[in-house]
Design a protein around this motif. Structure first.
Motif, mmCIF file in Angstrom:
data_model
loop_
_atom_site.group_PDB
_atom_site.id
_atom_site.type_symbol
_atom_site.label_atom_id
_atom_site.label_comp_id
_atom_site.label_asym_id
_atom_site.label_seq_id
_atom_site.Cartn_x
_atom_site.Cartn_y
_atom_site.Cartn_z
ATOM 1 N N THR A 13 1.415 -12.349 16.542
ATOM 2 C CA THR A 13 1.759 -13.777 16.617
ATOM 3 C C THR A 13 1.514 -14.358 15.242
ATOM 4 O O THR A 13 0.415 -14.246 14.718
ATOM 5 C CB THR A 13 0.865 -14.527 17.624
ATOM 6 O OG1 THR A 13 -0.452 -13.994 17.549
ATOM 7 C CG2 THR A 13 1.371 -14.403 19.026
ATOM 8 N N GLY A 14 2.507 -14.947 14.654
ATOM 9 C CA GLY A 14 2.338 -15.567 13.345
ATOM 10 C C GLY A 14 2.131 -14.530 12.260
ATOM 11 O O GLY A 14 2.176 -13.322 12.509
ATOM 12 N N GLU A 15 1.906 -15.004 11.073
ATOM 13 C CA GLU A 15 1.778 -14.089 9.938
ATOM 14 C C GLU A 15 0.379 -13.512 9.836
ATOM 15 O O GLU A 15 -0.600 -14.203 10.086
ATOM 16 C CB GLU A 15 2.087 -14.869 8.649
ATOM 17 C CG GLU A 15 3.541 -15.189 8.543
ATOM 18 C CD GLU A 15 3.999 -15.151 7.098
ATOM 19 O OE1 GLU A 15 3.420 -14.399 6.292
ATOM 20 O OE2 GLU A 15 4.943 -15.886 6.800
ATOM 21 N N LEU A 16 0.299 -12.267 9.431
ATOM 22 C CA LEU A 16 -1.019 -11.683 9.193
ATOM 23 C C LEU A 16 -1.623 -12.284 7.930
ATOM 24 O O LEU A 16 -0.926 -12.559 6.963
ATOM 25 C CB LEU A 16 -0.912 -10.166 9.060
ATOM 26 C CG LEU A 16 -0.498 -9.410 10.315
ATOM 27 C CD1 LEU A 16 -0.590 -7.906 10.087
ATOM 28 C CD2 LEU A 16 -1.356 -9.802 11.506
ATOM 29 N N HIS A 17 -2.931 -12.485 7.955
ATOM 30 C CA HIS A 17 -3.603 -13.128 6.823
ATOM 31 C C HIS A 17 -4.793 -12.279 6.364
ATOM 32 O O HIS A 17 -5.062 -11.212 6.940
ATOM 33 C CB HIS A 17 -4.021 -14.548 7.201
ATOM 34 C CG HIS A 17 -4.805 -14.607 8.497
ATOM 35 N ND1 HIS A 17 -6.074 -14.108 8.633
ATOM 36 C CD2 HIS A 17 -4.451 -15.076 9.727
ATOM 37 C CE1 HIS A 17 -6.499 -14.289 9.863
ATOM 38 N NE2 HIS A 17 -5.525 -14.871 10.565
ATOM 39 N N LEU A 18 -5.491 -12.795 5.366
ATOM 40 C CA LEU A 18 -6.622 -12.034 4.818
ATOM 41 C C LEU A 18 -7.691 -11.710 5.856
ATOM 42 O O LEU A 18 -8.353 -10.686 5.758
ATOM 43 C CB LEU A 18 -7.278 -12.823 3.673
ATOM 44 C CG LEU A 18 -6.636 -12.692 2.295
ATOM 45 C CD1 LEU A 18 -7.482 -13.457 1.270
ATOM 46 C CD2 LEU A 18 -6.513 -11.228 1.869
ATOM 47 N N ILE A 211 -4.936 -17.435 3.668
ATOM 48 C CA ILE A 211 -4.025 -16.775 2.739
ATOM 49 C C ILE A 211 -3.306 -15.700 3.532
ATOM 50 O O ILE A 211 -3.932 -14.765 4.063
ATOM 51 C CB ILE A 211 -4.778 -16.170 1.540
ATOM 52 C CG1 ILE A 211 -5.366 -17.322 0.701
ATOM 53 C CG2 ILE A 211 -3.855 -15.295 0.690
ATOM 54 C CD1 ILE A 211 -6.193 -16.873 -0.473
ATOM 55 N N ASN A 212 -2.000 -15.873 3.687
ATOM 56 C CA ASN A 212 -1.212 -14.875 4.406
ATOM 57 C C ASN A 212 -0.939 -13.706 3.473
ATOM 58 O O ASN A 212 -0.817 -13.877 2.254
ATOM 59 C CB ASN A 212 0.095 -15.496 4.880
ATOM 60 C CG ASN A 212 -0.157 -16.665 5.819
ATOM 61 O OD1 ASN A 212 -0.917 -16.538 6.775
ATOM 62 N ND2 ASN A 212 0.447 -17.803 5.519
ATOM 63 N N LEU A 213 -0.815 -12.521 4.061
ATOM 64 C CA LEU A 213 -0.657 -11.328 3.224
ATOM 65 C C LEU A 213 0.649 -11.352 2.435
ATOM 66 O O LEU A 213 0.772 -10.674 1.424
ATOM 67 C CB LEU A 213 -0.747 -10.062 4.079
ATOM 68 C CG LEU A 213 -2.086 -9.879 4.813
ATOM 69 C CD1 LEU A 213 -2.086 -8.584 5.613
ATOM 70 C CD2 LEU A 213 -3.258 -9.887 3.836
ATOM 71 N N LEU A 214 1.609 -12.140 2.903
ATOM 72 C CA LEU A 214 2.883 -12.200 2.189
ATOM 73 C C LEU A 214 3.021 -13.458 1.314
ATOM 74 O O LEU A 214 4.089 -13.695 0.754
ATOM 75 C CB LEU A 214 4.056 -12.129 3.185
ATOM 76 C CG LEU A 214 4.202 -10.797 3.929
ATOM 77 C CD1 LEU A 214 5.299 -10.882 4.984
ATOM 78 C CD2 LEU A 214 4.496 -9.651 2.957
ATOM 79 N N ASP A 215 1.960 -14.208 1.177
ATOM 80 C CA ASP A 215 2.035 -15.401 0.319
ATOM 81 C C ASP A 215 2.349 -15.012 -1.127
ATOM 82 O O ASP A 215 1.699 -14.119 -1.689
ATOM 83 C CB ASP A 215 0.693 -16.160 0.319
ATOM 84 C CG ASP A 215 0.519 -17.032 1.561
ATOM 85 O OD1 ASP A 215 1.498 -17.218 2.313
ATOM 86 O OD2 ASP A 215 -0.612 -17.516 1.766
ATOM 87 N N PRO A 216 3.330 -15.680 -1.747
ATOM 88 C CA PRO A 216 3.610 -15.407 -3.158
ATOM 89 C C PRO A 216 2.479 -15.950 -4.052
ATOM 90 O O PRO A 216 1.724 -16.840 -3.628
ATOM 91 C CB PRO A 216 4.924 -16.161 -3.423
ATOM 92 C CG PRO A 216 5.072 -17.132 -2.302
ATOM 93 C CD PRO A 216 4.247 -16.651 -1.147
ATOM 94 N N PRO A 217 2.359 -15.420 -5.285
ATOM 95 C CA PRO A 217 1.264 -15.793 -6.174
ATOM 96 C C PRO A 217 1.061 -17.307 -6.326
ATOM 97 O O PRO A 217 -0.084 -17.777 -6.276
ATOM 98 C CB PRO A 217 1.671 -15.170 -7.520
ATOM 99 C CG PRO A 217 2.485 -13.988 -7.126
ATOM 100 C CD PRO A 217 3.200 -14.361 -5.858
ATOM 101 N N ASP A 218 2.147 -18.052 -6.459
ATOM 102 C CA ASP A 218 1.981 -19.494 -6.655
ATOM 103 C C ASP A 218 1.327 -20.188 -5.473
ATOM 104 O O ASP A 218 0.530 -21.109 -5.646
ATOM 105 C CB ASP A 218 3.349 -20.155 -6.911
ATOM 106 C CG ASP A 218 3.743 -20.015 -8.374
ATOM 107 O OD1 ASP A 218 2.851 -19.628 -9.174
ATOM 108 O OD2 ASP A 218 4.923 -20.265 -8.701
ATOM 109 N N LEU A 219 1.677 -19.729 -4.298
ATOM 110 C CA LEU A 219 1.096 -20.322 -3.095
ATOM 111 C C LEU A 219 -0.391 -19.956 -3.001
ATOM 112 O O LEU A 219 -1.227 -20.789 -2.611
ATOM 113 C CB LEU A 219 1.873 -19.831 -1.868
ATOM 114 C CG LEU A 219 1.560 -20.498 -0.531
ATOM 115 C CD1 LEU A 219 1.671 -22.012 -0.626
ATOM 116 C CD2 LEU A 219 2.523 -19.973 0.548
#
Ligand code: TRP
Length: 335
Positions: A13-18, A211-219
């Motif tokens: 469910t939702g994005e995987l995060h740290l 912090i989602n595992l797919l977050d880009p560097p700027d985010l």
């Protein structure tokens, strides 16, 4: 010699995060060579709160790709989808019938989620931990590596197993083997970036909290820039009055790969303005290869389907045997 077995899963469910990564997946990777690992996507659990049917299959595939991207190795591990193995809900039903109702309304996660849901609480949210007990027991694992928040569900699983063995087995000859939780010390509880006393969670309404595992560097930069800190200079581990400080230092420790002593001495005199860029760069550098591998896997046509089909076959062979053993003990005849 056969290796001991571990089993664990995450809800798609939702994005995987740290929190998912540092609290669970990373640990699976670290131990995978010593164990025969069964790792699954808990997609039957994912519907215990309202879900979007158009996203379910896609979310499940994404989690599988993320397991692989984080370093799960198919030479050591079997990855499968919970709903592909029908023994899960079947054993859950059998367990449900021997689980006292009051064991279930004691579950902290149920209470928390039920409050969030308001009026529309499905029965599945209450019986969720029984399905989890079935997930675990079908594979009779030696250890169940989970985050700290799942400890209570593991205890419930053990209670159900004890009760099952007591009712349907002979004394000294338990039918099902009791599993042990495996909870790693550091990073077992990654906390929210906006409140160091709350767990980092997919269901927090603010994306800035994780912090989602797919977050880009700027985010990642923005999120760390905006995260909650305190007005104290000098950063230390373990100060109960500074939950954010402990959480951010721990994140840095885990993402940089440095030792705790090294981080403690590096940051002892630091202020937040100096620390935040360090944490940011460590997070970006750590996640970059994971993100690359993730995209490679997702872009390879048919690859994940093959992995999951093979996973289903391996999982099913074991799960069906256990189910048969349980049904026989409970008095069912075979078709
Ligand atoms: N309840 C777990 C979570 O929210 C996911 C899960 C479902 C699980 N079944 C499991 C974890 C079996 C370990 C073993 O994280």
């Amino acid at each position: 010699m056969t290796k001991p077995r571990v089993l664990s899963g995450i809800q798609p469910t939702g994005e995987l995060h740290l929190g998912n990564y540092l609290g669970a997946i990373r640990n699976w990777v670290n131990i995978q060579e010593q164990y025969d690992s069964f790792l699954f996507m808990a997609d039957l659990h994912a519907i215990t709160v309202p879900h979007d049917p158009s996203q379910l299959a896609q979310n499940t595939a994404k989690v599988a790709a993320m397991y692989l991207a984080c370093g799960i190795d198919l030479n050591h591990a079997t990855i499968f989808v919970q709903s592909h193995v029908a023994a899960h809900p079947e054993l859950a039903w059998l367990f449900m019938c021997i689980t006292p109702l009051n064991w279930l309304d004691d579950m902290v996660q149920f209470k928390e989620k039920a409050i969030k849901q308001g009026e529309q609480v499905g029965a599945g949210l209450l019986t969720y931990p029984v399905l989890q007990a079935a997930d675990i027991m079908l594979y009779e694992p030696d250890k169940v590596p989970v985050g700290e928040d799942q400890k209570q569900h593991l205890e419930l699983t053990r209670d159900i197993v004890n009760s099952f063995n007591h009712r349907f087995g002979k004394p000294k000859h338990p039918i099902l083997k009791l599993p042990e939780p495996m909870i790693q010390a550091e990073g077992a509880r990654v906390m929210s970036l906006t409140d160091g006393t709350k767990k980092m969670s997919k269901s927090d309404p603010s994306d800035l909290s994780r912090i989602n595992l797919l977050d880009p560097p700027d985010l990642i930069r923005t999120k760390i820039k905006k995260c909650k800190t305190d007005p104290v200079k000098g950063l230390v581990f373990g100060d109960r009055d500074r939950p954010e400080c402990n959480n951010l230092l721990t994140l840095y420790l885990l993402l940089s790969g440095k030792t705790k002593e090294a981080v403690a001495s590096e940051c002892a005199e630091m202020g937040w303005g100096q620390f935040k860029p360090l944490l940011t760069e460590a997070a970006i550098a750590h996640l970059q290869p994971i993100q690359e591998k993730y995209h490679t896997i997702m872009n390879e046509p048919g690859y994940l389907d093959t992995v999951l089909r093979q996973g289903k076959e391996k999982a099913e062979a074991i799960a069906n045997q256990t189910l048969l053993k349980v049904k026989t003990a409970m008095g069912y005849s075979l078709p």
